[in-house]
Design a protein around this motif. Sequence first.
Motif, PDB file in Angstrom:
ATOM      1  N   GLU A   1      25.104 -52.835 -26.199  1.00  0.00           N
ATOM      2  CA  GLU A   1      26.012 -51.684 -26.221  1.00  0.00           C
ATOM      3  C   GLU A   1      25.322 -50.388 -25.796  1.00  0.00           C
TER       4      GLU A   1
ATOM      5  N   ARG B   1      23.485 -47.122 -31.984  1.00  0.00           N
ATOM      6  CA  ARG B   1      22.966 -47.828 -33.158  1.00  0.00           C
ATOM      7  C   ARG B   1      23.938 -48.892 -33.652  1.00  0.00           C
ATOM      8  N   GLU B   2      23.376 -49.880 -34.336  1.00  0.00           N
ATOM      9  CA  GLU B   2      24.201 -50.851 -35.049  1.00  0.00           C
ATOM     10  C   GLU B   2      24.903 -50.132 -36.204  1.00  0.00           C
ATOM     11  N   ALA B   3      25.883 -50.789 -36.817  1.00  0.00           N
ATOM     12  CA  ALA B   3      26.635 -50.172 -37.908  1.00  0.00           C
ATOM     13  C   ALA B   3      25.727 -49.755 -39.069  1.00  0.00           C
ATOM     14  N   ASP B   4      24.617 -50.496 -39.274  1.00  0.00           N
ATOM     15  CA  ASP B   4      23.712 -50.169 -40.378  1.00  0.00           C
ATOM     16  C   ASP B   4      22.602 -49.194 -39.971  1.00  0.00           C
ATOM     17  N   GLY B   5      22.632 -48.719 -38.721  1.00  0.00           N
ATOM     18  CA  GLY B   5      21.690 -47.681 -38.306  1.00  0.00           C
ATOM     19  C   GLY B   5      20.586 -48.123 -37.368  1.00  0.00           C
TER      20      GLY B   5
ATOM     21  N   LYS C   1      19.911 -50.001 -31.188  1.00  0.00           N
ATOM     22  CA  LYS C   1      20.100 -51.213 -30.396  1.00  0.00           C
ATOM     23  C   LYS C   1      18.943 -51.388 -29.431  1.00  0.00           C
TER      24      LYS C   1
ATOM     25  N   SER D   1      15.320 -46.472 -38.973  1.00  0.00           N
ATOM     26  CA  SER D   1      16.420 -45.499 -38.974  1.00  0.00           C
ATOM     27  C   SER D   1      16.453 -44.707 -40.279  1.00  0.00           C
TER      28      SER D   1
END
Length: 281
Positions: free
Chosen positions: A35, A177-181, A184, A203
């Motif tokens: 992403e 970033r991924e949902a948890d921070g 990517k 993060s």
Amino acid sequence: MKIVKTISEVRAAVKAWRAEGLSVGLVPTMGFLHEGHKSLIDRAVKENDRVVVSDFVNPTQFGPTEDLASYPRDLERDATLCENAGAALLFNPEPSEMYAEDACTFVDMSGLTGELCGKSRPIHFRGVCTVVSKLFHIVAPDRAYFGQKDAQQLSVIRRMVRDLNFDIEIIGCPIVREADGLAKSSRNTYLNAEERKAALVLSQAVKLGQKLAADGEASADAITTAMKELIEKEPLARIDYVKAVDAVSVEPVSKMQPPVLVAMAVYIGKTRLIDNFIYEG
């Protein structure tokens, strides 16, 4: 979208677009797209008539003990992402297409590459500058797009473009970033479940540093020390560096006088991950 393997095919496509008066954007990548890469392509598509994505694991930026052979590759997956995002051309050359067997010319830089990743990966930025300049000559884009996750790389490319008079606008795009921070990264695929959880410490350290800076902490050393102490609490983490540098010159700073890049490289198990933030006051 076309997938091409040769420099001559790229140049022919760009020449045809130029004949139509179209603008061209370039997104250089090493493939195994996620992403974060898609966000670069999305912006390039929005700002240009045609977009070229390069998909090339560049051997000259890997040291002898680094992960060139194991670096993840999946051209079919990459092509789907690029086509869905609206790219016009995917350039996927073999190393022999990009580098003659007896190639002996490189683009190197002093100053900006002496700290951070350049210090721990001494040949890395020579390889980056060389391959990016080659891509700039091959594609001759109006604009090229790079992510802020590789913040030192972005500073290095901007300086190279200025110093070597490339007529190209360099666009820096925010970290995705991924949902948890977790930022990517193609290398996130190396992490097992336990390491993936441990990787969140990067993060978390970024958030801590951002809060300290926003709350008025003026000492760069105090901020990086607090970030290191947080990371060191994670048993699977081993710090390569956590440093504060001038965001333009990449020289170490003692005070948080913006713009300051606070960057880190941390091993989670055997996987080296990077993250950063820029303090702009």
